[in-house]
Design an enzyme around this catalytic site. Sequence first.
Site, PDB file in Angstrom:
ATOM      1  CG  HIS A  31       3.306   9.908   2.017  1.00  0.00           C
ATOM      2  ND1 HIS A  31       4.393  10.415   2.694  1.00  0.00           N
ATOM      3  CD2 HIS A  31       3.818   9.059   1.085  1.00  0.00           C
ATOM      4  CE1 HIS A  31       5.503   9.922   2.187  1.00  0.00           C
ATOM      5  NE2 HIS A  31       5.186   9.095   1.207  1.00  0.00           N
ATOM      6  CG  ASP A  33       4.681   6.824  -1.931  1.00  0.00           C
ATOM      7  OD1 ASP A  33       5.548   7.509  -1.360  1.00  0.00           O
ATOM      8  OD2 ASP A  33       4.033   5.926  -1.354  1.00  0.00           O
ATOM      9  CG  HIS A  63       8.042   9.917  -0.865  1.00  0.00           C
ATOM     10  ND1 HIS A  63       7.917   8.633  -0.370  1.00  0.00           N
ATOM     11  CD2 HIS A  63       9.374  10.117  -1.052  1.00  0.00           C
ATOM     12  CE1 HIS A  63       9.115   8.093  -0.266  1.00  0.00           C
ATOM     13  NE2 HIS A  63      10.020   8.987  -0.687  1.00  0.00           N
ATOM     14  N   GLY A 138       9.570   2.334  -3.638  1.00  0.00           N
ATOM     15  CA  GLY A 138       9.105   2.084  -5.000  1.00  0.00           C
ATOM     16  C   GLY A 138       7.807   1.313  -5.077  1.00  0.00           C
ATOM     17  CG  PHE A 139       7.235  -1.944  -5.872  1.00  0.00           C
ATOM     18  CD1 PHE A 139       6.423  -2.119  -6.985  1.00  0.00           C
ATOM     19  CD2 PHE A 139       8.614  -1.887  -6.069  1.00  0.00           C
ATOM     20  CE1 PHE A 139       6.970  -2.235  -8.253  1.00  0.00           C
ATOM     21  CE2 PHE A 139       9.168  -2.006  -7.339  1.00  0.00           C
ATOM     22  CZ  PHE A 139       8.338  -2.178  -8.434  1.00  0.00           C
ATOM     23  N   GLY A 141       3.821  -2.436   0.385  1.00  0.00           N
ATOM     24  CA  GLY A 141       3.743  -3.814   0.860  1.00  0.00           C
ATOM     25  C   GLY A 141       5.083  -4.489   1.049  1.00  0.00           C
ATOM     26  CG  ASP A 167       6.997   6.025   3.466  1.00  0.00           C
ATOM     27  OD1 ASP A 167       6.130   5.133   3.535  1.00  0.00           O
ATOM     28  OD2 ASP A 167       7.232   6.660   2.426  1.00  0.00           O
ATOM     29  N   GLY A 169       5.876  -0.200   5.682  1.00  0.00           N
ATOM     30  CA  GLY A 169       5.552  -1.352   6.514  1.00  0.00           C
ATOM     31  C   GLY A 169       4.983  -1.004   7.874  1.00  0.00           C
ATOM     32  N   GLY A 189       0.653   2.905   4.212  1.00  0.00           N
ATOM     33  CA  GLY A 189      -0.078   2.663   2.973  1.00  0.00           C
ATOM     34  C   GLY A 189      -0.912   1.405   3.032  1.00  0.00           C
ATOM     35  CB  SER A 190       0.007  -2.157   2.631  1.00  0.00           C
ATOM     36  OG  SER A 190       0.706  -2.041   1.415  1.00  0.00           O
TER      37      SER A 190
END
Length: 219
Positions: A31, A33, A63, A138-139, A141, A167, A169, A189-190
């Site tokens: 994915h 971003d 995305h 946007g970020f 984490g 999507d 956390g 992600g994180s």
Amino acid sequence: MIEIIPAILTNSYEELEETVRLIEPHTSRAHLDVADGVFVPNETIRGYSELELITTDLKFDAHLMVRKPLDWLFHWNLENVDRFIVHIESENIAAVIKELRSMGKNVGLTLNPNTSVSNIEPFVGLVDFIQFMTVNPGFQGGDFLDYVVGKMRSFRKKYPKVIIAVDGGINPTTAKSVIEAGADILVSGSFVLKSGNVSQAIEELKKISENTIADKSAS
């Protein structure tokens, strides 16, 4: 079967390639971003120009966290980018969906945490899945926003056959709660990329998913 998709958010070609090489032995899809610095405060790589330079068997979801997605699409006719996720809060959604269909792409429609589900309902039958953002976009984490789980649960009851992606956390704890609420696709992600062991992190999410589905079936 719950789909686990690692998420990439970066502002450099070098980091994109490094991350692709890191995850490609462990997944078939990523994915990506893409942020324009207008729709969200962060700005990332353009995405399309960098992916053209990378040879990989991965398929990609793009995305598009951008204000005017229609202006971006003509850049994105890449064979390995077969799914696009666009925000209901962005401009010209009906035209964007129509254009993506003409390109032969699958389409997901996503909504920010504070956006009413009623905004997406006119488009539910026109897209392949609905994605709930459980962080402000946007970020990577950001803090997981629990109240979105209730919105997902209500949506699932109203639309039992619509595919739901989540999507933001996503980790073993939050994965359990969103699957219980009806999620089919987990974008992480994180947790995956910063785990130190991508394979182990993905397998942990898969195990949580399997156990949660089993518990739901037994109850």
